[in-house]
Design an enzyme around this catalytic site. Structure first.
Site, PDB file in Angstrom:
ATOM      1  N   LYS A 157      -2.763  -6.461   5.214  1.00  0.00           N
ATOM      2  CA  LYS A 157      -2.142  -6.359   3.893  1.00  0.00           C
ATOM      3  C   LYS A 157      -1.360  -7.624   3.502  1.00  0.00           C
ATOM      4  O   LYS A 157      -1.969  -8.581   3.063  1.00  0.00           O
ATOM      5  CB  LYS A 157      -1.326  -5.065   3.798  1.00  0.00           C
ATOM      6  CG  LYS A 157      -2.252  -3.839   3.971  1.00  0.00           C
ATOM      7  CD  LYS A 157      -1.696  -2.495   3.565  1.00  0.00           C
ATOM      8  CE  LYS A 157      -2.831  -1.471   3.522  1.00  0.00           C
ATOM      9  NZ  LYS A 157      -2.722  -0.378   4.464  1.00  0.00           N
TER      10      LYS A 157
ATOM     11  N   ASP B 152       1.308  -0.262  14.751  1.00  0.00           N
ATOM     12  CA  ASP B 152       0.441  -0.608  13.630  1.00  0.00           C
ATOM     13  C   ASP B 152       1.353  -0.986  12.463  1.00  0.00           C
ATOM     14  O   ASP B 152       1.893  -0.126  11.774  1.00  0.00           O
ATOM     15  CB  ASP B 152      -0.467   0.572  13.279  1.00  0.00           C
ATOM     16  CG  ASP B 152      -1.430   0.223  12.140  1.00  0.00           C
ATOM     17  OD1 ASP B 152      -1.226  -0.825  11.492  1.00  0.00           O
ATOM     18  OD2 ASP B 152      -2.378   1.001  11.912  1.00  0.00           O
TER      19      ASP B 152
ATOM     20  N   TYR C 102      -2.211   6.698   9.751  1.00  0.00           N
ATOM     21  CA  TYR C 102      -3.548   6.164   9.473  1.00  0.00           C
ATOM     22  C   TYR C 102      -3.662   4.785  10.105  1.00  0.00           C
ATOM     23  O   TYR C 102      -2.751   3.964   9.987  1.00  0.00           O
ATOM     24  CB  TYR C 102      -3.753   6.052   7.964  1.00  0.00           C
ATOM     25  CG  TYR C 102      -5.089   5.445   7.544  1.00  0.00           C
ATOM     26  CD1 TYR C 102      -6.286   6.083   7.822  1.00  0.00           C
ATOM     27  CD2 TYR C 102      -5.134   4.238   6.844  1.00  0.00           C
ATOM     28  CE1 TYR C 102      -7.502   5.539   7.420  1.00  0.00           C
ATOM     29  CE2 TYR C 102      -6.344   3.685   6.434  1.00  0.00           C
ATOM     30  CZ  TYR C 102      -7.521   4.343   6.731  1.00  0.00           C
ATOM     31  OH  TYR C 102      -8.725   3.794   6.326  1.00  0.00           O
TER      32      TYR C 102
HETATM   33  C1  PLP Z   1      -3.987   0.048   5.340  1.00  0.00           C
HETATM   34  C2  PLP Z   1      -3.747   0.386   6.739  1.00  0.00           C
HETATM   35  C3  PLP Z   1      -4.737   0.203   7.726  1.00  0.00           C
HETATM   36  C4  PLP Z   1      -6.156  -0.181   7.381  1.00  0.00           C
HETATM   37  O1  PLP Z   1      -6.247  -1.441   6.822  1.00  0.00           O
HETATM   38  P1  PLP Z   1      -7.583  -1.813   5.993  1.00  0.00           P
HETATM   39  O2  PLP Z   1      -7.396  -3.268   5.705  1.00  0.00           O
HETATM   40  O3  PLP Z   1      -7.591  -0.940   4.793  1.00  0.00           O
HETATM   41  O4  PLP Z   1      -8.740  -1.559   6.900  1.00  0.00           O
HETATM   42  C5  PLP Z   1      -4.400   0.424   9.038  1.00  0.00           C
HETATM   43  N1  PLP Z   1      -3.167   0.806   9.381  1.00  0.00           N
HETATM   44  C6  PLP Z   1      -2.204   1.017   8.483  1.00  0.00           C
HETATM   45  C7  PLP Z   1      -0.846   1.429   8.935  1.00  0.00           C
HETATM   46  C8  PLP Z   1      -2.461   0.832   7.121  1.00  0.00           C
HETATM   47  O5  PLP Z   1      -1.500   1.080   6.229  1.00  0.00           O
END
Ligand code: PLP
Length: 427
Positions: free
Chosen positions: A266, A238, A143
């Protein structure tokens, strides 16, 4: 009179779709009423009925230092008293950029933003703008936020609801996204052999945390690096979830792979909205106003959010921090496996840093297909029993779990006592 959580959920559903502002919060997969939370401290949450929970969601990752850490709260209060927002440069932005470049090995320049979604969207735009190519490669179950071209076979939130893509994404947009199997280096090599000159970039969670927790197979990340280098494609890690959780320098430090671009989020906001995209100087110099790739944000680099992030990173950097959270996650995983075995349940678990995965199958999965083989109905029964005993796990079989610096031996012990009864009920 209805219990307070149910009353709030009913009111919420009258005015907010499904009563929530992010889908998995609605408890659709596990059933029941989500607790409405009022306050938190350390490893614990309290809901609107005054019930206490041990928290293994940690706001989906950010709260690695524990909730309402005094150093973080004080920094936020001081920043808020100075100003909430300028929409203009501040020293905190410089400090954050310097800190990220010092801690995460591949960062040379960084741009701050407000969400992981924005970071991933900007990273792929940069990859396309830098290479002049269109195709983005992603992996099933990973994701990267909810930008159109990345919302293809996109992990937990989408998985939980059984439609891995989304309505409203034009086929033309999704057509430029090629989805491969996580951990399958041979597929990657075959795609690069066939279409290498069209590939702008590869985006990957270096440890997958949005299809439960799946570790990279030996050689997988190396293969991505090799193929991208060979064909001039941009390798994007990511690390929105793995950053400062898998190691202080992220998964790239832990596995010794240097991506071209990295996304963070995060933890770097410590519970407030901060994200970042950064990496190679020559690629980052393509971003506006230095280059032609547009990106902007009214609240980007917000001073209050950065105060929370900087204070959190200071805690994360302290000697012994990563060792402690990793040991906590390990003892939780080992304890849960022992309790499941005692109950005769097919179960496995693993952790990396302060992230963990719980699986209702004999061994940890190595692919999306194996994740799908987990016994989700049994997870749901286990989840409900744990919640009733004051343990708040992520409300889906497809999410990773998180511990914080504040979780202690007493929390683990209480969790394992609850698990003993819950495994028996779920059997
Ligand atoms: C949470 C997450 C996102 C999205 O971040 P948001 O702040 O919720 O838009 C993107 N990539 C990864 C790997 C994530 O865990």
């Amino acid at each position: 009179m209805k219990p307070r959580n149910e009353e709030l959920f009913a009111r919420a559903q009258a005015r907010i779709p499904a009563g929530v502002n992010s889908p998995v919060r609605a408890f659709r997969a596990v059933g029941g009423t989500p607790p409405f939370f009022e306050r938190a401290s350390g490893a614990h949450l309290w809901d609107a009925e005054g019930r206490r929970y041990i928290d293994y969601v940690c706001s989906w990752g950010p709260m690695v230092a524990g909730h309402t850490h005094p150093a973080v709260v004080e920094a936020v209060q001081a920043a808020a008293a100075r100003a909430l927002s300028f929409g203009a440069p501040t020293e905190a932005e410089v400090q954050m950029a310097e800190t990220l470049c010092r801690l995460v090995p591949s960062l040379e320049l960084v741009r701050l933003l407000s969400s992981g979604t924005e970071a991933a969207m900007t990273a792929i735009r940069l990859a396309r703008g830098f290479t002049g190519r269109s195709v983005i490669v992603k992996f099933e179950g990973c994701y990267h936020g909810h930008a159109d071209s990345l919302l293809v076979k996109a992990g937990s939130g989408a998985l939980t609801f059984g439609h891995p893509s989304s309505a409203g994404v034009p086929a033309e947009t999704a057509a430029h996204t090629v989805v491969l199997d996580y951990n399958d280096a041979r597929q990657v090599a075959a795609l690069f052999d066939a279409r290498g000159a069209e590939i702008a970039g590869v985006i990957v969670e270096p440890v997958a945390g949005n299809m439960n927790l799946v570790l990279p197979a030996p050689g997988f990340l190396e293969a991505l690096r090799e193929q991208c280098t060979r064909q001039g494609a941009v390798l994007i890690f990511d690390e929105v979830m793995t950053g400062f959780r898998v190691a202080t320098g992220g998964a790239q430090a832990r596995f010794g792979i240097r991506p071209d671009l990295t996304t963070l989020g995060k933890v770097i906001g410590g519970g407030l909205p901060v994200a970042a995209v950064g990496g190679r100087r020559d690629i980052m110099q393509k971003i506006a106003p230095l280059g032609p790739v547009y990106q902007a944000g009214t609240l980007s680099g917000n001073p209050v959010a950065l105060a929370a992030g900087l204070a959190t990173l200071e805690l994360v950097e302290a000697p012994g921090f990563q060792e402690r959270v990793a040991a906590t996650a390990r003892s939780l995983c080992e304890g849960l496996a022992a309790e499941a075995k005692r109950a005769g349940i097919a179960f496995s678990s693993q952790s990396i840093g302060s992230m963990f995965g719980l699986y209702f199958r004999e061994v940890p999965p190595t692919s999306f297909a194996e994740v799908m083989q987990c016994d989700a109905p049994r997870f749901n029964r286990f989840f409900a029993a744990m919640l009733a005993r004051g343990v708040y796990l992520a409300p889906s079989a497809y999410e990773a779990g998180f511990v914080s610096f504040a979780h202690d031996a007493a929390d683990i012990e209480q969790t394992l006592r609850a698990a003993r009864e819950s495994f028996a009920l779920a059997a």
